[in-house]
Scaffold this motif. Structure first.
Motif, mmCIF file in Angstrom:
data_model
loop_
_atom_site.group_PDB
_atom_site.id
_atom_site.type_symbol
_atom_site.label_atom_id
_atom_site.label_comp_id
_atom_site.label_asym_id
_atom_site.label_seq_id
_atom_site.Cartn_x
_atom_site.Cartn_y
_atom_site.Cartn_z
ATOM 1 N N ASP A 131 32.318 -56.952 46.058
ATOM 2 C CA ASP A 131 32.590 -55.794 46.898
ATOM 3 C C ASP A 131 31.458 -54.783 46.727
ATOM 4 O O ASP A 131 30.427 -55.092 46.135
ATOM 5 N N ILE A 132 31.650 -53.580 47.205
ATOM 6 C CA ILE A 132 30.593 -52.571 47.159
ATOM 7 C C ILE A 132 30.196 -52.236 45.719
ATOM 8 O O ILE A 132 29.031 -52.024 45.416
ATOM 9 N N PHE A 133 31.149 -52.234 44.828
ATOM 10 C CA PHE A 133 30.861 -51.947 43.423
ATOM 11 C C PHE A 133 29.993 -53.048 42.820
ATOM 12 O O PHE A 133 28.943 -52.787 42.235
ATOM 13 N N ALA A 134 30.412 -54.290 42.970
ATOM 14 C CA ALA A 134 29.679 -55.417 42.401
ATOM 15 C C ALA A 134 28.329 -55.598 43.080
ATOM 16 O O ALA A 134 27.314 -55.838 42.412
ATOM 17 N N ALA A 135 28.297 -55.495 44.410
ATOM 18 C CA ALA A 135 27.046 -55.701 45.144
ATOM 19 C C ALA A 135 25.972 -54.725 44.678
ATOM 20 O O ALA A 135 24.812 -55.104 44.510
ATOM 21 N N GLY A 136 26.370 -53.489 44.457
ATOM 22 C CA GLY A 136 25.406 -52.495 43.984
ATOM 23 C C GLY A 136 24.867 -52.811 42.600
ATOM 24 O O GLY A 136 23.712 -52.520 42.283
ATOM 25 N N ARG A 137 25.693 -53.420 41.782
ATOM 26 C CA ARG A 137 25.295 -53.742 40.406
ATOM 27 C C ARG A 137 24.459 -55.010 40.288
ATOM 28 O O ARG A 137 23.683 -55.136 39.350
ATOM 29 N N ILE A 138 24.647 -55.963 41.199
ATOM 30 C CA ILE A 138 23.939 -57.243 41.057
ATOM 31 C C ILE A 138 22.809 -57.436 42.061
ATOM 32 O O ILE A 138 22.071 -58.409 41.974
#
Length: 125
Positions: free
Chosen positions: A28-35
């Motif tokens: 999601d937006i949280f994970a996508a930003g981190r990876i």
């Protein structure tokens, strides 16, 4: 203490000359930003041969799709190849709904990608 952030992760390995990024959890937006930076760094080599293994992804939203599209663009800029391994019919339906089914080479198993890369150049399609 309760942590309500979604669990996610990326494991990168090289199998038969193919770089496989196995994504797990919610994309999601949280994970996508981190990876994003980690995945895009895999496309920095000349002619990257990258497989994004999404079989352990439990949720995919527009931020995850956007990340996949950006990664595809980076790989294409470097004259490489990006394949997705997806075995969840919901994600395949999502790709069709947003008209991205032809934008990606989708496999239901990792084996063909690794076997093809391991084959002698004269046998590759």
């Amino acid at each position: 203490m309760f942590d309500d952030r979604p669990a996610f992760g990326v494991r990168v390995r090289v199998l038969g000359g193919v770089t496989v990024a196995e994504v797990a959890g919610e994309l999601d937006i949280f994970a996508a930003g981190r990876i994003a930076a980690r995945l895009e760094s895999l496309a920095q080599v000349r002619c990257p041969d990258l497989v994004l293994d999404l079989r352990k992804v439990t949720f995919l939203d527009c931020a995850g799709l956007s990340l996949m599209c950006r990664l595809r663009n980076r790989v294409q800029e470097r004259e490489g190849r990006l394949r997705l391994v997806i075995d969840d019919p919901r994600f395949l339906r999502l790709l069709r709904m947003v008209r991205l089914e032809d934008a990606f080479e989708v496999l239901d198993d990792l084996t063909p990608a690794v076997a093809e890369a391991s084959a002698p150049a004269s046998e590759r399609a």
